[in-house]
Scaffold this active site. Sequence first.
Site, mmCIF file in Angstrom:
data_model
loop_
_atom_site.group_PDB
_atom_site.id
_atom_site.type_symbol
_atom_site.label_atom_id
_atom_site.label_comp_id
_atom_site.label_asym_id
_atom_site.label_seq_id
_atom_site.Cartn_x
_atom_site.Cartn_y
_atom_site.Cartn_z
ATOM 1 N N GLY A 243 -2.261 -9.407 -1.927
ATOM 2 C CA GLY A 243 -0.902 -8.915 -2.141
ATOM 3 C C GLY A 243 -0.227 -8.678 -0.801
ATOM 4 C CB SER A 244 2.064 -9.144 1.141
ATOM 5 O OG SER A 244 0.940 -9.944 1.383
ATOM 6 C CG ASN A 245 4.012 -3.634 0.430
ATOM 7 O OD1 ASN A 245 3.897 -3.990 -0.739
ATOM 8 N ND2 ASN A 245 3.385 -2.587 0.934
#
Length: 812
Positions: A243-245
């Site tokens: 995942g990531s932001n």
Amino acid sequence: MRQPSVVRGSVRPFGLLLLVAALLMAIFMLAGPVTDQAAAKGKKAPRVTIRTTEYGIPRILADNWRGLGYGYGFAIAKEQLCTLADTYVTVRGERSRFFGGAAESPDGYTNLQSDFYWKRVRAEGTVKKLLAKKPPHGPKPQIKQAMKGYVAGYNTYLKRTGKAKLPDPRCRGKNWVRPITLSDAFHRFYQLLALASSQPSMDGIVEAQPPVSGASAESSAGQAPRASASDFEDMDPFVGGLGSNAIGLGSQGTASGKGLLLGNPHFPWYGSERFFQSQLTIPGKVNVSGASLLGVPLELIGHTRNLAWSHTVSTARRFLVFEEKLVPGKPTTYVIDGQEKEMKATTVKVKDKDGPDQSRTLYATEHGMMVNSIQGTPLFEWTNQRGYSLYDVNAQNFRMLNHFFDVNRAQSTPALLKILKKYQGIPWVNTIASDSKGRALYADIGAVPNASDERVAECNTGIGAISWPSARLAVFDGSRGECGMSAKVKGAAAPGILPANAHPYQQRRDYVENSNDSYWLTNVKKPLEGFDRIIGEERIPQTERTRLGHKMVNEVLGTGKFNLAKLKALEFNDRVGSAEILAGPLVAYCTASPDMMGSSGVVDVRAACTALANWDKRNTLDSRGALLFQKFVEKAFTSAQPVYSEPFLHTDPIGSPSGLNTANPDVARALADAVTDLNGQGIPLDARLGDHQYVVRNGVKIPIHGGEFEPYGAFNAVTGPWVDGKGITDIVHGSSFIIAADLRGKKCPKVSTILTYSQSENPRSKHYADQTRLFSKKGWVNDRFCPAQQKKSPRLKVKKFGGGAKAARRGW
């Protein structure tokens, strides 16, 4: 290496010849294979300088692409040779040979399964064929040169150090450590491409075998397997949980009127999917700083002078399945438009140190590799009437290399957008960027199968009637030529993919944000709608992490504007999305009902109420109550009934759903069981987070702030296995290479970074835990983009190859 000075007239001609020969030999020894190759072609050796600044970040300067790759290969081998060597064993298909076929491979399958997969890729010449293609489908010449240099640099480090004297004890003297080839290096690229398409179904690919004579009654009846939506509920919408932001801010959202970027990919803390920081410079051609996954001498996330970009894992499906109609009695013969076609059969052999050599024949149709399961869903049985093949949209996607090569030189979001559309080479991520003109960009433009909603309606069949609505997995009718993927659609960069104009993107002057939900809510003021479902869902509940990200950005924009300090503070405020929605109602609920029914009986939860009431709803090292609430959320959201009392409204995607559904008995059970768990392990309900969430480096505990992904919803996401009585004692995944960039068009952009797990996995390295300690303290590394900044590094180390860098006399 310091050379002796030569004073005119101080040596005789014969002595002078010897001295010159010695000098040339010294230069050769410094340059390694790069000099050797250049001399063989009558060219000058590329000159390479590596300036290593604090925390082991190499700043590589070269005269040409081959030299740049050489410097990168040498630098990364110094810190990560063992992990890289293990990765090259994988892509050679030799894990069973060295580690045993039954042992688990790094990607979670058996070594034997991994080897069958990679031996097939090698036997079929997949990568070799891609390298033979001309750009844009094959790598640009500069990339090939850089990769030749990379291989030479890696091998030079290994040769100079010696396998028996490697500083990393994990692979010192091991027989699986050996020089790499150009083929090995490009197969590593191919491995990264397949992360979100064929690799998650590796076991289903290598275990797919034609039915034996006298197949099941179900097969003879010709009936398709029975399936339900629940069969696909565990299908991962992302890549192995990655995942990531990322947040891009434009001129309307920043105090300077210029661009700001925050990027934080959530990736593994161990193994081949770690990031490695570097800077790559050829004067007048490229100057880019950032990080890339191991073995990739291109910056995958980073910044140039005027542009900064990051990526988040996309919701777009990168594969689909074809249901193949087979000829009765001929299970390896399939039919398209009434014509019989033989499957491609590839036989591979694998050496196994724990037993006899293994051999297997694997099959493929023109649509893709035959499979018997998809991401562990075993509903794709190969019978006498039908079989299933996997179409991997990234199987031919070496456009990715050209994409990042061009992005490493780009200076604006319009230029980046043009690159995205030209190559459609992004394999499985969104792109978020900002530039010095104050333009913020979000785009999910890349390699996505040509499975528009219209095509799915026309071609979906069999299991697809269940898997498409529930998991966005299309199962096309392989017997119809019109449903194939060989045609190139107008506007598409390659056959079999959606055209670029069918992908979502937007450039804005306020902000864009993505935390792994779909493109739909990139900006709360301007949702993106009307795109094909294979890319993502629209008007659906957003994760707690996405909601928190938008909330935090709009809180700042509602009262002022961002500067770099505010952006960095947002990353490390350690707020928790679910806590801001549910903690208050939960305290009220348990205060009114101090005795709650748990799985083992009634539990007194009054102490839990007090702990949660006093909790700051954050995951700082000093937060007390975070572990308890995290345990509650983990248990509550396994309920089949809603945890929220108020439903989702697409008109209020940040504020809904909300409230605590106290009518759901699983809510009380979750809190009671969380209390029982912690009490039983001797962990206080108000335990300090830093005492129970940490990593150990060389015997020293380093406390780690942050919290779980969804549904807990920590923006600064970290996760690891729970050890009874201790807590989370080793973070294995989460915040990795964090970048906060302030782009004002100045020669030296102001950029802060932190590589949470540090540059090296070698426990003997100085850079095994230095940035991890800094991350624990919420510190940052100032990116030394300009030479003057680098020269001021308190721990500067300079290494030169090829007789010293000519470019060093041009301002370096």
